[in-house]
Design an enzyme around this catalytic site. Structure first.
Site, PDB file in Angstrom:
ATOM      1  N   ARG A   1      11.048   4.600  10.990  1.00  0.00           N
ATOM      2  CA  ARG A   1      11.397   5.531  12.062  1.00  0.00           C
ATOM      3  C   ARG A   1      10.321   6.607  12.243  1.00  0.00           C
ATOM      4  O   ARG A   1       9.798   6.830  13.333  1.00  0.00           O
ATOM      5  CB  ARG A   1      12.741   6.174  11.678  1.00  0.00           C
ATOM      6  CG  ARG A   1      13.387   7.030  12.686  1.00  0.00           C
ATOM      7  CD  ARG A   1      14.693   7.547  12.083  1.00  0.00           C
ATOM      8  NE  ARG A   1      15.574   6.441  11.697  1.00  0.00           N
ATOM      9  CZ  ARG A   1      16.399   5.840  12.532  1.00  0.00           C
ATOM     10  NH1 ARG A   1      16.452   6.224  13.783  1.00  0.00           N
ATOM     11  NH2 ARG A   1      17.162   4.863  12.110  1.00  0.00           N
ATOM     12  N   THR A   2       9.994   7.261  11.145  1.00  0.00           N
ATOM     13  CA  THR A   2       9.023   8.363  11.201  1.00  0.00           C
ATOM     14  C   THR A   2       7.630   7.843  11.535  1.00  0.00           C
ATOM     15  O   THR A   2       6.893   8.439  12.315  1.00  0.00           O
ATOM     16  CB  THR A   2       9.001   9.100   9.843  1.00  0.00           C
ATOM     17  OG1 THR A   2      10.310   9.571   9.571  1.00  0.00           O
ATOM     18  CG2 THR A   2       8.051  10.279   9.878  1.00  0.00           C
TER      19      THR A   2
ATOM     20  N   LYS B   1      -2.883  -0.598  -7.018  1.00  0.00           N
ATOM     21  CA  LYS B   1      -3.832  -0.998  -8.068  1.00  0.00           C
ATOM     22  C   LYS B   1      -4.132   0.165  -8.997  1.00  0.00           C
ATOM     23  O   LYS B   1      -5.087   0.117  -9.768  1.00  0.00           O
ATOM     24  CB  LYS B   1      -5.133  -1.506  -7.435  1.00  0.00           C
ATOM     25  CG  LYS B   1      -4.944  -2.696  -6.505  1.00  0.00           C
ATOM     26  CD  LYS B   1      -6.291  -3.307  -6.120  1.00  0.00           C
ATOM     27  CE  LYS B   1      -6.149  -4.360  -5.049  1.00  0.00           C
ATOM     28  NZ  LYS B   1      -6.387  -3.787  -3.701  1.00  0.00           N
TER      29      LYS B   1
ATOM     30  N   ARG C   1       3.332  10.036   4.052  1.00  0.00           N
ATOM     31  CA  ARG C   1       4.655  10.080   3.418  1.00  0.00           C
ATOM     32  C   ARG C   1       4.485   9.568   1.998  1.00  0.00           C
ATOM     33  O   ARG C   1       3.807   8.564   1.763  1.00  0.00           O
ATOM     34  CB  ARG C   1       5.641   9.212   4.157  1.00  0.00           C
ATOM     35  CG  ARG C   1       7.039   9.293   3.524  1.00  0.00           C
ATOM     36  CD  ARG C   1       8.006   8.713   4.469  1.00  0.00           C
ATOM     37  NE  ARG C   1       9.374   8.848   4.081  1.00  0.00           N
ATOM     38  CZ  ARG C   1      10.236   9.562   4.774  1.00  0.00           C
ATOM     39  NH1 ARG C   1       9.858  10.239   5.824  1.00  0.00           N
ATOM     40  NH2 ARG C   1      11.498   9.580   4.432  1.00  0.00           N
TER      41      ARG C   1
END
Ligand code: ZN
Lengths: 309, 151
Positions: free
Chosen positions: A58-59, A87, A108
């Protein structure tokens, strides 16, 4: 390095508390302008990275649409499994690498404080799109934009916050942001999910009146804004208690009969059971348009940080 | 033992006195005295009218910057710091908490960036209703001073 870091973090958006009242109002003003015309070429030639170390479709789509409609391009990844952090690369290294390519980074991250740290090491602006349970300032700004748009003002409003007030970061940030505008709050939450003391201390310090109740019922007839949040099962130790709360914390259309005509219902979405679908057709339901407002607010944020407005 | 310590006067250096006995080794640790080259005398569990059992640290030929000694305010706010020159106390340094504390505190939030990546901690000292709180610069969680975890 210290001075460098400071200059850079001033040009990032990490927490709503970083913005003054004037800066908040300027963003909302700019968002209103983008709403009249969201398609222009002001980010032409700019590359924006969206680094989603945990998925939030959504964001991410909202930010990416905001950039693309302004003529900018997007690079990035949508979950950590496809990034080099899987990694074992440190956040510091990832941020430096991406800064070589991008003019700004939307990030995020599941760890709290990740965005603040990134803003200190990155040579380009960082926009926090959520750091764990901590901050999500573009959500707060779109909430404010929705309130302003539906009420015509941010001043002297009565705002009911409903649901998970203990863990819900959106309501905590909303309290901080609204504190500039003389609000009256009503906190409506089950005992398990009550507003934490630190936010009540904050309200008292700022002379913001608030009341607390633990039943939804008709406790919002004097409200201008009803801000609903998700009540999540995993927050409860006692599942019987969850079942009870879930049922009494569902907003139904019939409960809106005696509410003020200017009342609007907001929800950061996605919802589960806390708003009955029969509310959706009520003109007081605003949550879908609220999500759409996120586009204009994010255009305003990116443009401010890249100084393209 | 106590008598001997008192007699072992310091010519030049720093005396940290009235440290609560259970905080002595934390003071040693935050001042990095375990890596100190100078002569040090450490005494602990000495009888004290003020704090019950106390600890004392005497360090020869060493002066501490104020922001170093102020770290002590975090764990032993009533400790006394005396700077000695030629056997005379030339400065009784009051302790005050700095507004910002770097590295020595560990954030109590397991989901904080500082507990998961090589990021040095930084805390802001703030007052809430007479209570001294420490706020993590990164995850923004607050903790009361007594509950702080020293690395
Ligand atoms: Zn932290």
């Amino acid at each position: 390095m210290g001075v460098w870091g400071q200059i850079m973090s001033n040009n990032s958006l990490v927490s709503i508390a970083d913005y003054s009242k004037e800066e908040i109002l300027a963003i909302l003003d700019s968002a209103a302008d983008f709403e009249t015309n969201p398609n222009r070429k002001t980010l032409d030639g700019k590359v924006i990275a969206t680094l989603f170390f945990e998925p939030s479709t959504r964001t991410r789509l909202s930010f990416e649409t905001a950039v693309v409609r302004l003529g900018g391009s997007i690079i990035g990844f949508s979950d950590a499994a496809t990034s080099s952090s899987s990694k074992g690369e440190t956040l510091n290294d990832t941020i430096h690498m991406v800064s070589c390519y991008a003019d700004a980074i939307v990030m995020r991250h599941p760890l709290e404080g990740a965005a603040r740290y990134a803003s200190e090491v990155a040579p380009v602006p960082i926009i926090n799109a959520g750091d764990g349970a901590n901050q999500h300032p573009s959500q707060t700004l779109l909430d404010l934009y929705s309130i302003l748009k539906t009420q015509g003002t941010l001043e002297n409003l009565t705002i009911c916050l409903v649901g998970d007030l203990k863990y819900g970061r959106t309501v905590h940030s909303l309290i901080m942001a609204m504190s500039h505008f003389h609000p009256t709050f009503k906190f409506i939450a089950p005992d398990e999910l009550k507003m934490p003391d630190e936010y009540k201390v904050f309200c008292r310090k700022k002379n913001i009146p608030f009341t607390e109740v633990n039943e939804l019922n008709d406790n919002f007839n004097d409200a201008d804004i009803l801000y609903m949040t998700r009540v999540q099962k995993e927050r409860f130790q006692d599942l019987m208690e969850y079942e009870r709360v879930k049922n009494v914390y569902t907003l139904k259309n019939s409960m809106l009969e005696n509410t003020k005509s200017n009342l609007r219902i907001l929800h950061p979405l996605p919802r589960v059971t806390e708003i009955d679908p029969d509310v959706d057709s009520n003109e007081k339901a605003y949550y879908f348009r609220q999500a759409q407002n996120g586009l204009y607010v994010r255009q305003a944020i990116v443009s401010k940080l890249l100084k393209t407005t | 033992m106590e008598k001997e310590l008192k007699v072992a006067a310091l010519r030049n250096g720093t005396v940290i006195d009235h440290i609560p006995a259970d905080k002595l080794y934390k003071v040693v640790s935050i001042l990095h005295l375990d890596n100190c080259e100078q002569q040090i005398t450490i005494g602990n569990n000495l009888d004290s009218a003020k704090v019950g059992k106390k600890g004392i640290i005497k360090i020869s030929d060493r002066a501490f910057a104020e922001d170093e000694t102020n770290k002590i305010a975090l764990i032993a706010p009533n400790a006394k710091i005396n700077i000695i020159r030629d056997y005379v106390v030339v400065e009784k340094r009051p302790l005050s908490l700095p507004s910002e504390i770097r590295e020595i505190i560990q954030c109590g939030n397991p989901n904080c960036i500082t507990n998961n990546q090589p990021v040095a901690t930084k805390f802001h000292v703030i007052m809430h209703d007479e209570e001294i709180m420490l706020k993590c610069h990164y995850c923004e969680r607050e903790v009361i001073r007594d509950k702080v975890k020293i690395k």
